[in-house]
Structures are given as C-alpha cells and as structure tokens.
Design an enzyme around this catalytic site. Structure first.
Site, PDB file in Angstrom:
ATOM      1  CE1 TYR A 165      -4.139  -2.437   4.926  1.00 46.94           C
ATOM      2  CE2 TYR A 165      -3.271  -0.242   4.541  1.00 46.94           C
ATOM      3  CZ  TYR A 165      -3.803  -1.421   4.058  1.00 46.94           C
ATOM      4  OH  TYR A 165      -3.993  -1.588   2.703  1.00 46.94           O
TER       5      TYR A 165
ATOM      6  CB  SER B 206      -0.858  -0.003   1.272  1.00 48.40           C
ATOM      7  OG  SER B 206      -1.531   1.232   1.410  1.00 48.40           O
TER       8      SER B 206
HETATM    9  N1  LIG Z   1      -8.446  -0.882  -2.183  1.00 46.44           N
HETATM   10  C1  LIG Z   1      -7.440  -0.098  -1.899  1.00 46.44           C
HETATM   11  O1  LIG Z   1      -7.522   1.126  -2.072  1.00 46.44           O
HETATM   12  C2  LIG Z   1      -6.148  -0.650  -1.390  1.00 46.44           C
HETATM   13  C3  LIG Z   1      -5.081   0.246  -1.227  1.00 46.44           C
HETATM   14  C4  LIG Z   1      -3.862  -0.241  -0.780  1.00 46.44           C
HETATM   15  C5  LIG Z   1      -3.719  -1.590  -0.505  1.00 46.44           C
HETATM   16  N2  LIG Z   1      -4.769  -2.436  -0.652  1.00 46.44           N
HETATM   17  C6  LIG Z   1      -4.551  -3.847  -0.354  1.00 46.44           C
HETATM   18  O2  LIG Z   1      -5.027  -4.627  -1.427  1.00 46.44           O
HETATM   19  C7  LIG Z   1      -5.428  -5.913  -0.957  1.00 46.44           C
HETATM   20  C8  LIG Z   1      -6.819  -6.218  -1.454  1.00 46.44           C
HETATM   21  O3  LIG Z   1      -7.710  -5.251  -0.937  1.00 46.44           O
HETATM   22  P1  LIG Z   1      -9.132  -4.914  -1.594  1.00 46.44           P
HETATM   23  O4  LIG Z   1      -9.240  -3.449  -1.615  1.00 46.44           O
HETATM   24  O5  LIG Z   1      -9.299  -5.700  -2.835  1.00 46.44           O
HETATM   25  O6  LIG Z   1     -10.084  -5.425  -0.418  1.00 46.44           O
HETATM   26  P2  LIG Z   1     -11.371  -6.367  -0.435  1.00 46.44           P
HETATM   27  O7  LIG Z   1     -11.897  -6.273   0.950  1.00 46.44           O
HETATM   28  O8  LIG Z   1     -12.246  -6.051  -1.585  1.00 46.44           O
HETATM   29  O9  LIG Z   1     -10.752  -7.826  -0.689  1.00 46.44           O
HETATM   30  C9  LIG Z   1      -9.936  -8.465   0.263  1.00 46.44           C
HETATM   31  C10 LIG Z   1     -10.174  -9.956   0.166  1.00 46.44           C
HETATM   32  O10 LIG Z   1      -9.271 -10.590   1.077  1.00 46.44           O
HETATM   33  C11 LIG Z   1      -9.995 -11.620   1.731  1.00 46.44           C
HETATM   34  N3  LIG Z   1      -9.344 -11.897   3.018  1.00 46.44           N
HETATM   35  C12 LIG Z   1      -9.261 -11.087   4.103  1.00 46.44           C
HETATM   36  N4  LIG Z   1      -8.604 -11.715   5.092  1.00 46.44           N
HETATM   37  C13 LIG Z   1      -8.271 -12.955   4.629  1.00 46.44           C
HETATM   38  C14 LIG Z   1      -7.581 -14.057   5.171  1.00 46.44           C
HETATM   39  N5  LIG Z   1      -7.112 -14.051   6.442  1.00 46.44           N
HETATM   40  N6  LIG Z   1      -7.388 -15.156   4.404  1.00 46.44           N
HETATM   41  C15 LIG Z   1      -7.871 -15.184   3.128  1.00 46.44           C
HETATM   42  N7  LIG Z   1      -8.552 -14.181   2.558  1.00 46.44           N
HETATM   43  C16 LIG Z   1      -8.744 -13.065   3.300  1.00 46.44           C
HETATM   44  C17 LIG Z   1     -11.404 -11.097   1.878  1.00 46.44           C
HETATM   45  O11 LIG Z   1     -12.336 -12.144   2.084  1.00 46.44           O
HETATM   46  C18 LIG Z   1     -11.599 -10.369   0.555  1.00 46.44           C
HETATM   47  O12 LIG Z   1     -12.148 -11.232  -0.420  1.00 46.44           O
HETATM   48  C19 LIG Z   1      -5.312  -5.847   0.568  1.00 46.44           C
HETATM   49  O13 LIG Z   1      -4.093  -6.433   0.980  1.00 46.44           O
HETATM   50  C20 LIG Z   1      -5.298  -4.355   0.857  1.00 46.44           C
HETATM   51  O14 LIG Z   1      -4.640  -4.033   2.052  1.00 46.44           O
HETATM   52  C21 LIG Z   1      -5.980  -1.996  -1.080  1.00 46.44           C
END
Ligand SMILES: NC(=O)c1ccc[n+]([C@@H]2O[C@H](COP(=O)([O-])OP(=O)(O)OC[C@H]3O[C@@H](n4cnc5c(N)ncnc54)[C@H](O)[C@@H]3O)[C@@H](O)[C@H]2O)c1
Length: 281
Positions: free
Chosen positions: A155, A142
């Site tokens: 985080y 991130s």
């Molecule tokens: N969306 C953003 O703006 C953003 C920005 C920076 C980083 N991220 C990172 O991107 C990644 C995906 O995020 P997203 O935005 O798609 O979120 P999201 O909530 O849409 O998807 C996350 C997925 O991870 C799964 N998950 C959570 N904990 C889990 C576990 N212990 N074991 C297996 N699966 C698990 C959830 O069920 C979900 O399907 C994350 O690591 C998040 O920190 C997202």
C-alpha cells in the site's frame, strides 16, 4: 447549495463509499454532474439514487481499461463531457506485522487497484480532456505515501508511486491545460479505517475501535480522526477553477501528521535531560 462546480462533469472512482461518496455529495451540492464508477454495484446504485438526476452509477473495475473507458464514455454521453477525474478507488491490503513474514499474496491486487487504476483513469480521462478544453485530475494517495513505517508495504509503495506518477503527468499534460494533483488523507473515518477484520462481531469491532483510536490520536497534532467531508472539501478546491494555477502537487488532509514529529521527541529529550540534571544535584 453553492455553484462552485456549475457546468463541471466529474467521474469519481470508488464513489460508492467513504471519501468518494462524501466527495460525490459535495460535488453534486455544488452543481456538478457526477458519474460514480465503483466495483460495488449495490452501494453505487444506492448512492446515485440518493444524489438524484445529477448522478449516475456505472459498475467499474478500475483495473480494467475497457471499464474505465466505459465510465468516461458514460460521462460524455449522459452529461455532455468530462472536466474532473477523481481517481479515488483503492484497497488497503492485509496488515502484516513484519515484512519478513509477508507472503506477498495481496501485492498484485494492491498495486493494480491503487496504482494501475490511477494510471488508467488518468490516461483515459486525459485522452478526452486533451481535445475538450483541459480538466482536473485528482488522485487520492495517503500520508502512507510519504511516511515510511511498519505494515502495509505494498500500500505504501503504491501510494508513493501514484504521487510521483501524478507529478510526472502534471508536466506531461500541462500543454493540454490538464491539471493533476493528489490529496493525501491521514486516518479518516471510513470502512477502510475501522481496523476490524471481516467476520468480526460488532462487539469486538467496537472494542477494537475504542482501543485503536487513542493510539491513532497520539500520531496527529489535531487529536481527532478526520471526516470524509474534510477530504471532499480539498477535492472541491482541486476540481474548481479556484485551483486553476495549481498542478503537480499534493494537499494533505491529515490533522497535521505530515507536519512532522507529533510525539515531540525534543520535548521528551529535554524532559530526560532535566531529570538527569536533577539526579546529579
Ligand atoms: N480512509 C482513510 O483514512 C484513508 C487514508 C488515506 C488514503 N485513503 C484512500 O482513500 C481512498 C478511498 O478510501 P475509503 O477510506 O473511502 O475506503 P472505502 O473502502 O470506504 O471506499 C473505497 C471504495 O473503492 C471501491 N473500490 C475498491 N477497489 C476498486 C476497484 N478495483 N475498482 C473500482 N472500485 C473499487 C470500493 O468498492 C469502495 O466503494 C482509497 O484510495 C484509500 O487508499 C483513505
């Protein structure tokens, strides 16, 4: 449909939603076979069904070594190997106004899913890749890994740790031709970034989204929220042989946030100076 990932077999953790799901779609379109490993069985099954025979789902908690191993075993038994491991599952944790008031109640969950999960995924994938021609490990960090600031301290810490961990294993795994890189998304439109609380009515959630969007825009040079497909394109590059000489690094997909100073303090300082000079005259 392209063939950038023909003959590649990938695991995407957190592939049932958001960035992981968009990446699974692009990988399959580009000829890969994909195992989605996610806690959410309903959304995971649904995503795998939508992507057809080239995609399988296995319910996986990335904090549990035996379940991560089962995902690796499924990639090998169902599709014949493993070339790409995308450690993408993660949770944001609670928003805390000030750390001094943080009760640390979600600290362990955030560290275990965001850091331990990446460590387990990287290790279990590498144990297979090491004896089977190498591979590519991609972890979703991130911009919060590099930008200090308010809120979500656990985080930020977990994502920063993933960055250094990934660079370290890039060195460790290089002799096996296993490349290790990270993607650092900025604010991308997914369920994680609505700023809605569980139980919020759709009307209030919509008001929250409308109020928070302009604030987020002010922090990025490209004045729009990124799409999950933007992250999927970076993952496609890192998964494909186009990145065969790239390891130990992070690709930001952030609309320019990490470029620095989107508020443009220098412009504000010069404007203040001009006002001060004008007052004297
Ligand atoms: N969306 C953003 O703006 C953003 C920005 C920076 C980083 N991220 C990172 O991107 C990644 C995906 O995020 P997203 O935005 O798609 O979120 P999201 O909530 O849409 O998807 C996350 C997925 O991870 C799964 N998950 C959570 N904990 C889990 C576990 N212990 N074991 C297996 N699966 C698990 C959830 O069920 C979900 O399907 C994350 O690591 C998040 O920190 C997202």
């Amino acid at each position: 449909m392209g063939r950038e990932l023909a003959k590649k077999i990938a695991i995407i953790t957190g592939g049932a939603s958001g960035l992981g799901r968009a990446t699974a779609e692009v990988f399959v379109q580009e000829g890969a076979k994909v195992v989605i490993a996610d806690l959410n069985a309903e959304k995971g099954e649904e995503t795998a069904r939508a992507l057809g025979d080239d995609c399988r789902f296995i319910r996986t908690d990335v904090m549990q070594a035996d379940q991560v191993q089962a995902a690796v075993d499924l990639a090998v038994s169902a599709f014949g190997g493993l070339n790409v491991m995308m450690n993408n599952a993660g949770i944001g944790g609670k928003f805390h106004d000030r750390f001094i008031n943080d009760d640390l109640s979600d600290y362990r969950a955030v560290l275990d899913s965001n850091l331990l999960g990446v460590m387990l995924g990287s290790q279990r994938a590498a144990r297979y890749m090491k004896d089977h021609g190498g591979g590519s490990i991609i972890s979703t960090t991130s911009t919060a890994a590099q930008l200090a600031g308010f809120g979500v301290m656990a985080y930020r810490s977990a994502k920063a740790a993933v960055t250094l961990f990934s660079r370290s294993i890039a060195i460790d795994f290089a002799e096996y031709d296993i490349r290790v890189n990270c993607i650092a998304p900025g604010q991308i439109q997914t369920p994680m970034t609505t700023y809605a609380e569980p139980g919020m009515s759709p009307e209030v959630a919509a008001r929250v989204a409308k109020a928070t969007e302009p604030v987020m825009d002010s922090a990025r040079p490209l004045k729009r929220k990124g799409a999950p497909a933007d992250v999927a394109q970076a993952a496609l590059f890192l998964a494909s042989d186009r990145s065969q000489y790239t390891t130990g690094t992070t690709i930001p997909v952030d609309g320019g946030v990490l470029a620095g100073d989107p508020v443009n303090h220098m412009r504000n300082i010069l404007a203040a100076r001009a006002r001060a000079i004008a007052e004297e005259e």
